[in-house]
Enzyme design. Structure first.
Site, mmCIF file in Angstrom:
data_model
loop_
_atom_site.group_PDB
_atom_site.id
_atom_site.type_symbol
_atom_site.label_atom_id
_atom_site.label_comp_id
_atom_site.label_asym_id
_atom_site.label_seq_id
_atom_site.Cartn_x
_atom_site.Cartn_y
_atom_site.Cartn_z
ATOM 1 N N LYS A 42 44.669 45.649 50.016
ATOM 2 C CA LYS A 42 44.018 45.843 48.651
ATOM 3 C C LYS A 42 44.727 46.335 47.868
ATOM 4 C CE LYS A 42 39.238 46.700 46.700
ATOM 5 N NZ LYS A 42 38.097 47.212 46.951
ATOM 6 N N SER B 185 34.257 44.606 45.590
ATOM 7 C CA SER B 185 35.619 44.312 44.883
ATOM 8 C C SER B 185 36.618 43.686 45.757
ATOM 9 C CB SER B 185 36.099 45.424 44.279
ATOM 10 O OG SER B 185 36.086 46.526 45.286
ATOM 11 N N SER C 270 31.885 47.019 48.630
ATOM 12 C CA SER C 270 33.149 46.371 48.202
ATOM 13 C C SER C 270 33.991 45.879 49.460
ATOM 14 C CB SER C 270 34.166 47.314 47.379
ATOM 15 O OG SER C 270 33.601 47.163 45.963
#
EC number: 6.3.5.7
Lengths: 100, 477, 487
Positions: free
Chosen positions: C78, C153, C177
């Protein structure tokens, strides 16, 4: 608690946060923030008298390091990432009202 | 008599002498090239986290103990948010809600002999900012070397009532902190910084007057000057029926006055909240005990020791403990075997005079405890006279080894009776009148004869031995 | 061609050890899949061809370590986890040129074990969002339906794993997330206990809530990655001194006599009926496998969202103050400008709307006169939420419920209504507030879209979560289902 967020408060908060909004954006944001605050107001339903606040869920206590220094030798890499530098220092627009 | 009373509160920042920074491993070092002692934490890089320095926290505890303050048992760190180029994270980690120390005091001794306790509201450990410098050409430059250096901020109660008290408080505070060894506490190097708040109100008024903040105060004397000026200015304003504005003023050294910097609009909004990246701290009794036992001897304890053990006067002991360097220097010279009283005399007299003349700090001179003790021991054992010592002292301030200097320059005192006796007899032979005077009960004659011997030996004769031989030889005649 | 849909870490490791495939070949395949998927799902912000191939070559040169299952395995990271020398943006314009000078602890650990970082995945800007639509680098699509959001996210990480372009990815979870995108994409996502995984190098959002965790196709893979990234770190003093067990050990013990609590609040009105059905069926499976299932109550969980948005936004408002155009990143410089102008311009141009909204909310909640009513109040409610869970865990081993209130929604459908968007986090947020570990696994499908089963454990008891998840996964064999498109 206020039921919604006055526009002047939003402008004050923007100033604290170093953000600029034009009138239209400020209106939109004020409205959206007011909606969010309405959601937040539901917290008032909860009786929290005498309840200790939780700021961290870490159980750690007294995690301190010994006073030992280590040089990073990263000065040049760090300066290379800075938008503007001069003489090994970080360059910024003139600071007025200096008091250091 | 004035119908106003003055309220002064002082915030003193003391930079700690730890090896590493408060929340990063970077070295704490004064005077290195810009940004040399910085890492990703000091630059507030994305993703970095602080780790708290035990040494910095314990230094804060030591300061609290030295100022008779209570230690807070449950401490957490707080963030103080504000944007500034020398503040890379745009927040400063401090102890706003739970300062490590609170409710202490400093006792000052006023000129009239009375003492007063100045209250310490709180002490907190926090991180220093970097340094901005100004080009004057539309830009500024930022050096983050100082960023993250641990500080102790000491906030007094507003019960300082005059510029003189403020001065005495600062001196005493500096001494107390200096003797803990946690800081150099030097105004000129910025390791001690003073922020002043002063207000004036009519005597008997219920509320304090409006507080004015004074910045740019770089010495205790300036603090006193600034306060004296500001005290008078505020009184004059009030007398003239004016209102004192909530403002920040700057001390202007050449005119010894304060100049308006800016008017404050409401309180600053720093949005303090508990620092989630650092675990909480619980201070146990044992921990406090351990820190307490690691505290070095205080100035007051040293004064007592000097009086009791070395028979120094109160005044001598006080002068020797004005700075930690002087006191440590004294102890080292005496530990090395020099006579304590003579050592005190030299430090208070010749050494202080030398420091005043050269405007140097003791540790910046070439004078060493070993050399001073060497010289004093040469006096103690009669090798050199105090008169000869004057020359030797000048030499040791240039870094010379006293014994070698004495030998090189033939400064050895004449103490050998086999050498002195013939000289003395020669003098006696030439001064029959003095012998007669002596026999006639005129003691003064001895002084004259001694003087003649000293003259003959160019001041190198040991006066004590000369005196003894003189008496013996006189008896023979 | 390696088909990641049919592989797991064990099988890939075997192929690497047996030299059926080299690390370089595997890396090339992952790179190709990643690149060819970009136009469809846009899961990556940066694909690091050069770095990945160089790394793979180094690993091949040394040889695959037979005792180390991650040796030579391609990873997606990420883009809020900093990688030395590899651009890390947090999906924000304000960091779109930012090249870190250090590695996050998790990256150091994984590099030590010989992983190959293929690229940095798309996400909501600064991890603020639940749909990966607030990214400065465009939206990411759901693996199962490219017109739907991937969740967020960690949308890029979840969609890339679910689309079979990468075997494993790292995400971060502040309010859901990892779990929510895992649920939307039908994969396994774990948010570890707060303090289990070092946050050093994770670009902070809500510091008291953030955790890095793995997104994988299988439970066992997930357990292996968690073990690799866990542990006390001196650079993150909120990590705790807890032993890191082999999380795969005991994974097959089954769920007989497991005491399961099912919070009634997790099946309240407003939660999608299809989701409820799928999750109820999954829970019924546990019951039939011998687990003891009880209805329990988490009475304050419904206040989680309100408390969370105050606390997380407050912390974020402070964490994001460092983005000021002075030391790194985007800087809106102009000749003759004032310092104030540099600050305001950089931040106003550099941050997107959702980030600004949260900065505004957080700044407001901390500002003079409002702190007690908002920040402190929220922190007190947080205590009650912590206590709710503690009470349930007094006589339960695990808590089960849905991960999300609905399956993946349409791209663009909730952008204008922040409150509606925030409500999606209703079921995931309470765990972050309490610091508990939680996982989402695929429980089945509703209208062709995956539904997440959320498995909540006690602090530092991820082992029980893995055991619980593994039982259902093996029973349902849902991991064999995949979106079908092979990139």
């Amino acid at each position: 608690m206020s039921e919604s967020l006055p526009r002047e408060d939003a402008a004050h908060v923007a100033k604290l946060a170093k953000l600029h909004f034009n009138d239209q954006q400020l209106n939109l944001f004020t409205g959206q923030l007011a909606n969010i605050l309405d959601l937040v107001e539901t917290l008032n339903e909860v009786d929290t008298d005498g309840v200790k606040p939780t700021y961290t869920v870490s159980d750690n206590i007294n995690v301190l390091r010994e006073d030992v220094a280590v040089k990073s030798n990263q000065k040049n890499e760090l300066l290379a990432n800075a938008p503007e530098t001069q003489d090994g220092q970080i360059k910024v627009p003139a600071i007025i009202d200096e008091e250091s | 008599m004035s119908s106003f009373e003055t309220t002064i509160g002082l915030e003193v920042h003391v930079e700690l002498k730890t090896k590493s920074k408060a929340f990063s491993l970077s070295p704490v070092n004064f005077g290195d090239p810009a940004n040399e002692n910085t890492n990703v934490i000091d630059w507030g890089y994305p993703g970095v986290l602080p780790s708290a320095n035990k040494g910095a926290l314990e230094s804060g505890m030591m300061a609290a103990l030295a100022l008779n303050a209570q230690i807070t048992r449950d401490v957490h760190w707080d963030r103080k948010n504000y944007f500034y180029p020398d503040n890379p994270k745009s927040y400063q980690v401090t102890q706003q809600q739970t300062p490590i120390g609170h409710d202490g005091y400093v006792e000052i001794k006023k000129e009239d002999g009375t003492s007063k306790r100045i209250g310490i509201k709180e002490l907190h450990v926090e991180e220093d900012a970097g340094k901005n410098s100004h080009s004057g050409k539309g830009y500024s430059l930022v050096d983050l070397n100082r960023q993250g250096t641990p500080l102790v901020e000491i906030v007094s109660q507003p019960n300082i009532s005059s510029p003189d008290e403020a001065y005495l408080y600062l001196e005493k505070l500096r001494q107390l902190i200096q003797f803990t060894g946690i800081s150099d506490v030097k105004m000129q190097e910025g390791s001690m910084r003073v922020d002043i708040n002063i207000s004036v109100r009519p005597i008997g008024a219920e509320k304090y007057g409006t507080k004015v903040e004074i910045k740019n105060v770089n010495s205790f004397q300036y603090a006193k000057n600034a306060l004296a000026y500001e005290e008078q200015r505020q009184r004059d304003e009030l007398m003239a029926g004016h209102i004192i504005g909530q403002e920040t003023r700057r001390f202007d050294e050449p005119t010894k006055s304060t100049i308006l910097m800016r008017v404050k609009e409401g309180a600053d909004d720093y949005r303090y909240f508990p620092e989630p990246d650092l675990p909480v701290i619980h201070v146990s009794d044992e921990w406090i005990k351990a820190v307490k036992s690691s505290l070095p001897e205080t100035a007051d304890d040293r004064i007592a020791r000097y009086i009791n053990k070395f028979a120094l006067s109160k005044k001598e002991a006080a002068v020797l403990t004005q700075t930690l360097e002087m006191a440590n220097f004294y102890d080292q010279v005496v530990d090395d075997g020099a006579d304590p009283k003579r050592t005190a005399n030299y430090l208070i007299g010749d050494v202080n005079a030398y420091l005043n003349e050269t405007q140097l700090d003791l540790q910046d001179t070439k004078l060493t405890p070993g050399h001073l003790s060497g010289m004093i021991k040469l006096i103690d054992n009669g090798t050199i006279s105090t008169k000869q010592a004057k020359k030797v002292f000048t030499a040791i301030t240039d870094g010379e080894e006293p014994k070698a200097y004495v030998e090189k320059n033939g400064l050895v005192q004449l103490s050998d009776p086999n050498k002195l006796t013939p000289i003395i007899n020669q003098i006696l032979d030439d001064n029959q009148q003095s012998i007669d005077d002596f026999k006639g009960g005129k003691d003064r004659a001895i002084g004259y004869l001694t003087g003649q011997v000293m003259k003959k030996t160019h001041g190198n004769a040991n006066p004590k031995i000369v005196h003894e031989i003189l008496l013996a030889e006189l008896k023979k005649r | 061609m390696t088909d990641f849909f049919n592989e797991n870490l064990t099988s890939l490791h075997k192929k690497l050890v047996d030299k059926e495939i080299s690390a370089t070949e595997l890396t090339k395949e992952a790179l190709n899949k990643s690149k060819s998927s970009q136009s469809e799902i846009n899961a990556f912000i940066t694909i690091d061809d050069e770095g990945a191939l160089k790394r793979a070559a180094e690993i091949d040169a040394v040889g695959i370590d037979p005792d180390n299952i991650l040796s030579g395995i391609p990873f997606a990271i990420k883009d809020n986890i900093v990688t030395k020398g590899l651009k890390t943006t947090a999906a924000s314009h304000i960091l779109d040129n930012f090249v870190p000078v250090y590695d996050a602890t998790v990256i150091e650990k994984l590099n030590e074990l010989g992983i190959v970082t293929i690229g940095k995945t798309n996400m909501d800007e600064f991890a603020m969002g639940g749909s990966t639509e607030t990214s400065y680098f465009g939206k990411t699509a759901n693996a199962w339906d490219h017109t739907k959001v991937p969740g967020g996210s960690s949308g890029g990480s979840a969609s890339s794993v679910a689309s079979g372009v990468i075997p494993v990815a790292l995400g971060s979870d502040t309010g859901g997330s990892i779990r929510q995108p895992a649920a939307f994409n039908g994969i396994v996502g774990l948010k570890p206990t707060y303090g289990r995984v070092s946050r050093w190098g994770l670009i902070a959002f809500g510091s008291s809530l953030d955790q890095i965790g793995p997104l994988t196709r299988t439970v066992e893979d997930n357990a292996r990655v968690l073990a690799a990234i866990s542990g006390k770190d001196q650079r993150d003093t909120t990590t705790e001194d807890q032993s890191v067990p082999d999380f795969t050990k005991g994974i097959k013990k089954g769920v007989k006599d497991l005491r399961i609590g099912v919070p009634k609040e997790y099946f309240a009105k407003g939660i999608d009926e299809g989701v409820k059905d799928v999750v109820k069926k999954a829970i019924a499976k546990y019951e039939s496998s011998g687990a003891k299932v009880d209805e329990v109550s988490l009475p304050h969980s419904k206040y989680g969202i309100a408390a969370y948005y105050i606390l997380a936004s407050s912390e974020a408002s402070s964490n994001l103050e460092r983005f000021d155009g002075i030391r790194y990143g985007f800087s809106a410089r102009q000749d003759g400008q004032t310092l104030e102008d540099l600050y305001v311009r950089t931040r106003s141009e550099g941050f997107g709307d959702e980030v600004k909204r949260r900065i505004m909310l957080g700044t407001f909640a901390l500002s003079a006169g409002f702190y007690d009513a908002y920040f402190k109040k929220a922190a007190q409610v947080r205590t009650l939420i912590v206590n709710d869970f503690a009470k349930v865990f007094e006589n339960h081993d695990i808590i089960l419920g849905p991960t999300t209130t609905s399956p993946a929604f349409d791209l663009g459908s909730e952008n204008d209504d922040p409150v509606k968007m925030y409500m999606n986090d209703l079921l995931t947020i309470p765990l972050n507030l309490a610091g508990l570990p939680g996982m989402s696994i695929n429980a089945g499908f509703t209208d062709g879209l995956p539904v997440g089963l959320q498995i909540i454990g006690k602090r530092f008891d991820e082992s029980t979560i893995y055991k619980t998840a593994y039982a259902f996964e093996q029973d349902s064999q849902l991991f064999t289902k995949h979106p079908g498109v092979n990139f």
